[in-house]
Design a protein around this motif. Structure first.
Motif, PDB file in Angstrom:
ATOM      1  N   GLU A   6       1.022  -1.340   0.178  1.00 25.83           N
ATOM      2  CA  GLU A   6       0.006   0.043  -0.057  1.00 25.83           C
ATOM      3  C   GLU A   6       0.850   1.266   0.077  1.00 25.83           C
ATOM      4  O   GLU A   6       1.905   1.110   0.387  1.00 25.83           O
ATOM      5  N   SER A   7       0.320   2.412  -0.646  1.00 33.05           N
ATOM      6  CA  SER A   7       0.899   3.715  -0.405  1.00 33.05           C
ATOM      7  C   SER A   7      -0.054   4.735  -0.591  1.00 33.05           C
ATOM      8  O   SER A   7      -1.394   4.434  -0.829  1.00 33.05           O
ATOM      9  N   GLY A   9      -0.960   6.932   2.129  1.00 33.07           N
ATOM     10  CA  GLY A   9      -1.300   7.626   3.352  1.00 33.07           C
ATOM     11  C   GLY A   9      -0.768   8.502   3.962  1.00 33.07           C
ATOM     12  O   GLY A   9       0.131   9.108   3.184  1.00 33.07           O
ATOM     13  N   LEU A  20      -5.039   6.402  -2.000  1.00 28.50           N
ATOM     14  CA  LEU A  20      -4.565   5.375  -1.625  1.00 28.50           C
ATOM     15  C   LEU A  20      -4.424   4.178  -2.731  1.00 28.50           C
ATOM     16  O   LEU A  20      -5.437   4.060  -3.506  1.00 28.50           O
ATOM     17  N   CYS A  22      -2.796   0.132  -3.699  1.00 24.45           N
ATOM     18  CA  CYS A  22      -2.279  -1.035  -3.200  1.00 24.45           C
ATOM     19  C   CYS A  22      -2.232  -1.938  -4.623  1.00 24.45           C
ATOM     20  O   CYS A  22      -2.935  -2.316  -5.541  1.00 24.45           O
ATOM     21  N   VAL A  92      -5.862   3.112  10.497  1.00 20.07           N
ATOM     22  CA  VAL A  92      -5.035   2.402   9.699  1.00 20.07           C
ATOM     23  C   VAL A  92      -5.715   1.729   8.433  1.00 20.07           C
ATOM     24  O   VAL A  92      -6.883   1.216   8.768  1.00 20.07           O
ATOM     25  N   TYR A  94      -6.144  -0.750   5.440  1.00 19.08           N
ATOM     26  CA  TYR A  94      -5.435  -2.086   5.013  1.00 19.08           C
ATOM     27  C   TYR A  94      -6.191  -2.550   3.622  1.00 19.08           C
ATOM     28  O   TYR A  94      -7.521  -2.572   3.467  1.00 19.08           O
ATOM     29  N   THR A 115      -1.640   1.235   5.812  1.00 17.62           N
ATOM     30  CA  THR A 115      -1.156   2.535   6.003  1.00 17.62           C
ATOM     31  C   THR A 115      -1.973   3.584   6.787  1.00 17.62           C
ATOM     32  O   THR A 115      -3.277   3.435   6.544  1.00 17.62           O
ATOM     33  N   GLN A 116      -1.481   4.510   7.493  1.00 16.74           N
ATOM     34  CA  GLN A 116      -1.849   5.259   8.457  1.00 16.74           C
ATOM     35  C   GLN A 116      -2.714   6.518   7.676  1.00 16.74           C
ATOM     36  O   GLN A 116      -1.877   7.229   6.579  1.00 16.74           O
TER      37      GLN A 116
END
Length: 121
Positions: A6-7, A9, A20, A22, A92, A94, A115-116
């Motif tokens: 993932e990216s 956040g 986001l 994934c 978070v 997912y 990812t937060q």
């Protein structure tokens, strides 16, 4: 094996947007559903949105009209466009995918590392 990365956040002010991504990689024959879940502190993990192989999508009532899920099947990637973010969206997030690794195996569930997303008021 199958990996979900993932990216996207981060920290954003209320009313702002985040996207986001994934990407699934590894031993993949086909992917049925890809989606996003979230877990806030002290709460259970909940479904945010899912995109199913036939093209249909489902959203949690709390994000309908604000979030949009999309897939790029050629890249085994799922996106979540989050607009009009609220502090209660803080969690978070997912990525989840239902993956068939070979022609003779069943579909299995895989998760990303999370990812937060933090929305400030």
């Amino acid at each position: 094996q199958v990996q979900l990365v993932e990216s996207g956040g981060g920290l954003v002010q209320a009313g702002g947007s985040l996207r986001l991504s994934c990407a699934a990689s590894g031993s993949i024959f086909s992917i049925n559903a890809m989606g996003w879940y979230r877990q806030a502190p002290g709460k259970q993990r909940e479904l945010v949105a899912v995109a199913i192989g036939g093209g249909s999508t489902n959203y949690a009532d709390s994000v309908k009209g604000r979030f949009t899920i999309s897939r790029d099947n050629a890249k085994n990637t799922v996106y979540l466009q989050m607009d009009k973010l609220k502090p209660e969206d803080t969690a978070v997030y997912y990525c989840n995918a239902l993956v068939k690794r070979t022609t003779w195996t069943t579909y299995n569930n895989y998760w990303g590392q999370g990812t937060q997303v933090t929305v400030s008021s």
